[in-house]
Design an enzyme around this catalytic site. Structure first.
Site, PDB file in Angstrom:
ATOM      1  N   HIS A  20       0.838  -1.203   0.000  1.00  0.00           N
ATOM      2  CA  HIS A  20       0.000   0.000   0.000  1.00  0.00           C
ATOM      3  C   HIS A  20       0.872   1.252   0.000  1.00  0.00           C
ATOM      4  O   HIS A  20       2.072   1.202   0.265  1.00  0.00           O
ATOM      5  CB  HIS A  20      -0.881   0.018   1.261  1.00  0.00           C
ATOM      6  CG  HIS A  20      -0.071   0.181   2.521  1.00  0.00           C
ATOM      7  ND1 HIS A  20       0.658  -0.842   3.085  1.00  0.00           N
ATOM      8  CD2 HIS A  20       0.148   1.269   3.308  1.00  0.00           C
ATOM      9  CE1 HIS A  20       1.281  -0.404   4.166  1.00  0.00           C
ATOM     10  NE2 HIS A  20       1.001   0.888   4.323  1.00  0.00           N
ATOM     11  N   ASP A  64       0.435   5.075   2.021  1.00  0.00           N
ATOM     12  CA  ASP A  64      -0.327   5.481   3.194  1.00  0.00           C
ATOM     13  C   ASP A  64      -1.474   6.432   2.857  1.00  0.00           C
ATOM     14  O   ASP A  64      -1.326   7.359   2.062  1.00  0.00           O
ATOM     15  CB  ASP A  64       0.611   6.125   4.223  1.00  0.00           C
ATOM     16  CG  ASP A  64       1.583   5.099   4.804  1.00  0.00           C
ATOM     17  OD1 ASP A  64       1.219   3.904   4.862  1.00  0.00           O
ATOM     18  OD2 ASP A  64       2.708   5.487   5.177  1.00  0.00           O
ATOM     19  N   HIS A 110       4.774   0.329   0.053  1.00  0.00           N
ATOM     20  CA  HIS A 110       5.578  -0.396   1.037  1.00  0.00           C
ATOM     21  C   HIS A 110       4.754  -1.490   1.693  1.00  0.00           C
ATOM     22  O   HIS A 110       3.519  -1.498   1.600  1.00  0.00           O
ATOM     23  CB  HIS A 110       6.168   0.556   2.081  1.00  0.00           C
ATOM     24  CG  HIS A 110       5.139   1.339   2.846  1.00  0.00           C
ATOM     25  ND1 HIS A 110       4.554   2.474   2.341  1.00  0.00           N
ATOM     26  CD2 HIS A 110       4.585   1.151   4.066  1.00  0.00           C
ATOM     27  CE1 HIS A 110       3.691   2.950   3.218  1.00  0.00           C
ATOM     28  NE2 HIS A 110       3.681   2.159   4.282  1.00  0.00           N
ATOM     29  N   ARG A 113       5.579   6.278  14.041  1.00  0.00           N
ATOM     30  CA  ARG A 113       5.403   6.824  12.698  1.00  0.00           C
ATOM     31  C   ARG A 113       4.826   8.228  12.733  1.00  0.00           C
ATOM     32  O   ARG A 113       3.873   8.501  13.453  1.00  0.00           O
ATOM     33  CB  ARG A 113       4.459   5.934  11.909  1.00  0.00           C
ATOM     34  CG  ARG A 113       4.562   6.217  10.427  1.00  0.00           C
ATOM     35  CD  ARG A 113       3.576   5.422   9.681  1.00  0.00           C
ATOM     36  NE  ARG A 113       2.377   6.217   9.584  1.00  0.00           N
ATOM     37  CZ  ARG A 113       1.431   5.984   8.712  1.00  0.00           C
ATOM     38  NH1 ARG A 113       1.518   4.964   7.916  1.00  0.00           N
ATOM     39  NH2 ARG A 113       0.376   6.751   8.652  1.00  0.00           N
TER      40      ARG A 113
HETATM   41  O1  LIG Z   1       5.698  -1.531  10.203  1.00  0.00           O
HETATM   42  C1  LIG Z   1       6.128  -1.338   9.067  1.00  0.00           C
HETATM   43  O2  LIG Z   1       7.162  -1.843   8.639  1.00  0.00           O
HETATM   44  C2  LIG Z   1       5.354  -0.479   8.120  1.00  0.00           C
HETATM   45  C3  LIG Z   1       3.992  -0.188   8.633  1.00  0.00           C
HETATM   46  C4  LIG Z   1       3.301   0.780   7.743  1.00  0.00           C
HETATM   47  O3  LIG Z   1       2.733   0.446   6.745  1.00  0.00           O
HETATM   48  C5  LIG Z   1       3.372   2.207   8.053  1.00  0.00           C
HETATM   49  O4  LIG Z   1       3.863   2.568   9.119  1.00  0.00           O
HETATM   50  O5  LIG Z   1       2.903   2.993   7.237  1.00  0.00           O
HETATM   51 FE   LIG Z   2       2.069   2.168   5.637  1.00  0.00          FE
END
Ligand SMILES: O=C(O)CCC(=O)C(=O)O
Ligand SMILES: [Fe+2]
Length: 247
Positions: A51, A53, A201, A217
């Protein structure tokens, strides 16, 4: 993290997914398998399908930042794929076909929602009704075209799900061909930042779940693009009525 990452632009207060924020910093989302208040974490499977974000909103994220605070001894990687390459390696006729296509992005297709609190999931769906984005986007800064797909797309506008499925499946497979990807094996305190407009990602759940993975994040709000699916559906119905009235 807030101070450093906000120097790149306006941080997303995460109103589209308010339940998974750090309790004292709304700009920070916690992605972890660490139990919270004695309950299993609801973000343990976050991001485990390909996906970009927030494509299920009218303001898909501009850039995301992920900071590794705890990690399993092996695995827990994140893979990124280059959506410029994904577009540029398609044949000319197929690029032209895709140029006219728009996709319906739906929050309910996020992987692992069945493992989260149903009330929060219902509220997330209410907050984020389906939206439409063009399948080919032109990056506002580089001017380059890229593919804008992922596993949170229900179908293409005006096409049935049966018609959409094989095209979607091809695009989602092609977009993450190994030669377009970079795989990050985390070290403690690594901060990854990515341009969300031209990448996808995925979090790889390739680790021992009895060990803790704890990621923070933040993200930069993107431009408003696309439109609501419901509005389009209503416009189509009223147009059909008008056409029926004149014919
Ligand atoms: O935990 C991760 O490696 C990525 C998770 C994710 O998709 C994000 O934080 O946007
Ligand atoms: Fe993500």
């Amino acid at each position: 993290m807030i101070e450093f990452t906000s120097s790149f632009g306006s941080l997303d207060p995460n109103d589209a997914a308010p339940y998974y924020r750090d309790p004292t910093h709304k700009e920070i989302l916690i992605v972890t398998n660490k139990p919270l208040d004695g309950k299993p974490s609801e973000t343990a499977t976050a991001g485990t399908s390909w996906h970009s974000d927030r494509t299920y909103t009218l303001r898909p994220t501009k850039a995301s930042f992920l900071l590794c605070k705890e990690k399993p001894s092996v695995g827990g990687d994140t893979i990124f794929s280059n959506m410029y390459k994904a577009y540029e390696t398609l044949s000319r006729p197929f690029q032209e076909f895709l140029d006219k296509l728009e996709a319906i992005h739906d929050v309910s297709l996020i992987k692992g929602l069945d493992k989260r609190d149903p009330e929060k999931v219902a509220a997330m769906k209410k907050l984020n009704p389906p939206v439409i984005h063009k399948v080919i986007q032109t990056h506002p800064e580089t001017g380059r075209k890229c593919l804008f797909v992922g596993q949170r797309i229900r179908s293409f506008v005006g096409m049935t799900e049966a018609e959409s499925a094989p095209i979607l499946s091809f695009l989602n497979q092609h977009a993450v061909s190994l030669e377009f990807t970079y795989r990050h094996n985390w070290s403690l305190n690594d901060l990854m930042m990515w341009d969300n407009r031209c990448t996808m990602h995925i979090a790889v759940p390739n680790y021992d779940k009895s060990q803790i993975r704890y990621m923070l994040r933040t993200a930069l709000l993107g431009e408003e693009i696309g439109r609501r699916f419901e509005e389009t559906a209503k416009a189509e119905v009223s147009m059909e009525k008008e056409l029926a009235a004149v014919s």
